[in-house]
Design an enzyme around this catalytic site. Structure first.
Site, PDB file in Angstrom:
ATOM      1  N   GLY A 181       0.838  -1.214   0.000  1.00  0.00           N
ATOM      2  CA  GLY A 181       0.000   0.000   0.000  1.00  0.00           C
ATOM      3  C   GLY A 181       0.859   1.245   0.000  1.00  0.00           C
ATOM      4  O   GLY A 181       0.598   2.207   0.730  1.00  0.00           O
ATOM      5  N   HIS A 444      -7.587  35.163  -5.170  1.00  0.00           N
ATOM      6  CA  HIS A 444      -8.881  34.553  -4.830  1.00  0.00           C
ATOM      7  C   HIS A 444      -9.728  34.471  -6.091  1.00  0.00           C
ATOM      8  O   HIS A 444      -9.703  35.399  -6.893  1.00  0.00           O
ATOM      9  CB  HIS A 444      -9.590  35.423  -3.788  1.00  0.00           C
ATOM     10  CG  HIS A 444     -10.946  34.915  -3.416  1.00  0.00           C
ATOM     11  ND1 HIS A 444     -11.124  33.797  -2.624  1.00  0.00           N
ATOM     12  CD2 HIS A 444     -12.184  35.349  -3.765  1.00  0.00           C
ATOM     13  CE1 HIS A 444     -12.425  33.584  -2.488  1.00  0.00           C
ATOM     14  NE2 HIS A 444     -13.090  34.503  -3.162  1.00  0.00           N
TER      15      HIS A 444
END
Ligand code: NAI
Length: 468
Positions: A181, A444
């Site tokens: 994993g 933004h």
């Protein structure tokens, strides 16, 4: 005998970058590669896997965007043959590009297998069957690493496969068992899960993605499980039997005498890579080789001063971008410039879903070192941009010195984490303080605002979450 300033053995991201830089620095250089330039990364590692990851992501987006008011009439289908063709085209374009860059910078390329026969000599069995000897002031070992094979799961190229075969499958396996994993197991596990495979991951340690903070790897695990994956931790695949219908029954050792059986069609073995330092003639000329690694100093020199090593074969972490930077440093050193490996952080980028990216110390590593730290965290779910792209799982985490506020590490799990980490790496290289990041105006609405907010969170005044 041909005379050069440098012979570079290996044409992967370490060796080809080193050769290009040597060419730029007007050094007479030849790069010896036994297969294809670009190495594992370009031919069957980083690049092909990212093509498949992007295809699987697009496939999932096409099916799962109803919340945005987007639906598809009928079913979204995949054509594995066409996908492979597209992926192959990308690889071909890039390897062609590397050949062109080598040529354009005056670096020769020889396809053949090299062996070091002295501190300044290399013998090459060329693809054409001739044997040539190259003499050089410097030899650079950039031979990379090879997939580790588990004795009880010998690769057969069909049902028991490694990463190389896993990026070239002609069909989507119905049931895939992934042994390991780690990075490769989860990246490719996520790909085949999105294309419909039932995925089981067997991981020997208590956590997925060892070395990554558990709160970070938990986000990836949660999403894989939500989409139906079975994750078995503290477990090892012990062996398998082939069933009459062609499927495989894999015996899983759960420890404490307990066993389970998983039936699957394909087993992907992804338990790490071993360095390719042995069998190159290095020990015979006095170069230290340790468990396959060829260690070198800050300038890339091995214990034999005319022989250098870079990339996976020189040591951990086995990452393409580390190999390339080492290649550049060694080229400068060979050309007589002042250069050394003196970076603060080597970022890691893992292309799971969601993506994971780290630079510098993780919270767990900082604590293990006994450092007095402060941590700032900011969730993607609080970013307008993350909502707009409909990918809100994950968070930014910054680790800083508690008193000075100097940044020590950044971890990001979430959309575009692998692109966002570069700002964290730059901040670490510049020895930034949390204030530097928090006071930098981030546009933004962008995902990058999360890094600024996490830094401000570390100082106790993030704006778009409540500070606790
Ligand atoms: P890895 O070291 O990332 O993961 C291997 C995993 O297998 C570990 O979690 C280990 O605990 C587990 N394991 C070992 N033996 C086991 C066993 N018998 N049964 C079950 N689990 C076992 O290695 P991986 O994924 O094969 O990758 C190889 C290398 O390639 C790594 O060094 C990695 O840095 C590099 N790589 C990096 C990528 C990236 O940065 N995006 C992508 C792919 C590879």
């Amino acid at each position: 005998m041909k005379n050069y300033d440098a012979v570079v053995i290996g044409g992967g991201p370490g060796g080809y970058v080193c050769s290009i830089r040597l060419g730029q620095l007007k050094q007479k250089v030849v790069c010896i590669e036994k297969e294809e330039v670009g190495g594992v990364c370009l031919n069957w590692g980083c690049v092909p896997s990212k093509a498949l990851i992007s295809a699987s992501h697009t496939f999932e987006k096409m099916k799962d965007s109803a919340i945005m008011g987007l639906t598809v009439e009928g079913t979204v289908k995949h054509d594995v043959g066409k996908m492979q063709e597209w992926k192959g085209g990308i690889v071909k374009k890039l390897t062609g590009g590397v050949r062109g860059l080598l040529r354009g910078n005056g670096a020769e390329l020889v396809i053949g297998e090299a062996r070091v026969t002295g501190p300044n000599t290399v013998e090459v069995k060329t693809k054409e069957g001739t044997v040539e000897t190259f003499q050089a002031k410097a030899i650079v070992i950039a031979t990379g690493a090879t997939t580790i094979e588990i004795p009880t799961f010998k690769f057969d190229g069909k049902q028991i496969i490694g990463a190389k075969e896993a990026v070239s499958l002609k069909e989507i396996p119905k049931r895939m068992l992934v042994i390991g994993g780690g990075v490769i197991g989860l990246e490719l596990g996520c790909v085949y899960q999105k294309f419909g495979s039932e995925i089981t991951v067997v991981e020997a340690t208590p956590n997925l993605l060892p070395g990554i903070d558990t709160d970070v790897s938990a986000v990836v695990e949660k999403k894989m499980v939500k989409h139906g994956a079975k994750i078995m931790k503290n477990a090892k695949a012990a062996g398998y039997e082939k069933n009459a219908d062609g499927s495989l029954s894999v015996r899983i050792d759960l420890g404490e005498g307990k066993f389970d059986t998983v039936v699957c069609d394909t087993v992907l073995v992804a338990v790490g890579m071993r360095p390719n330092g042995a069998g190159l003639g290095l020990e015979e000329v006095g170069v230290k080789v340790e468990r396959g690694f060829v260690p070198s100093d800050k300038q890339g020199r091995t214990n034999v001063p005319s022989i250098y090593s870079i990339g996976d074969v020189s040591g951990q972490p086995m990452l393409a971008h580390k190999a390339s930077k080492e290649g550049e440093v060694v080229a400068e050193v060979i050309a007589g410039h002042k250069a050394a490996k003196d970076w603060v952080a080597i970022p890691g980028a893992i292309f799971t879903d969601p993506e994971v990216a780290v630079a510098g110390l993780t919270e767990e590593q900082a604590k293990a070192k006994g450092l007095d730290i402060r941590v700032g965290k900011f969730p993607f779910a609080a970013l307008g941009r993350a909502m707009a792209v409909n990918e809100t799982d994950g968070f930014f985490k910054v680790v800083a010195d508690k008193n000075t506020h100097e940044l020590l590490g950044v971890q990001i799990v979430g959309p575009s984490a692998t692109d966002l980490i570069s700002e964290g790496a730059l901040a670490l290289e510049m020895r930034a303080f949390l204030e530097d990041i928090g006071l930098t105006i981030h546009p933004h609405p962008t995902l990058g605002e999360g890094f600024m907010e996490a830094a401000m969170g570390g100082l106790g005044h993030a704006v778009h979450i409540l500070n606790r």
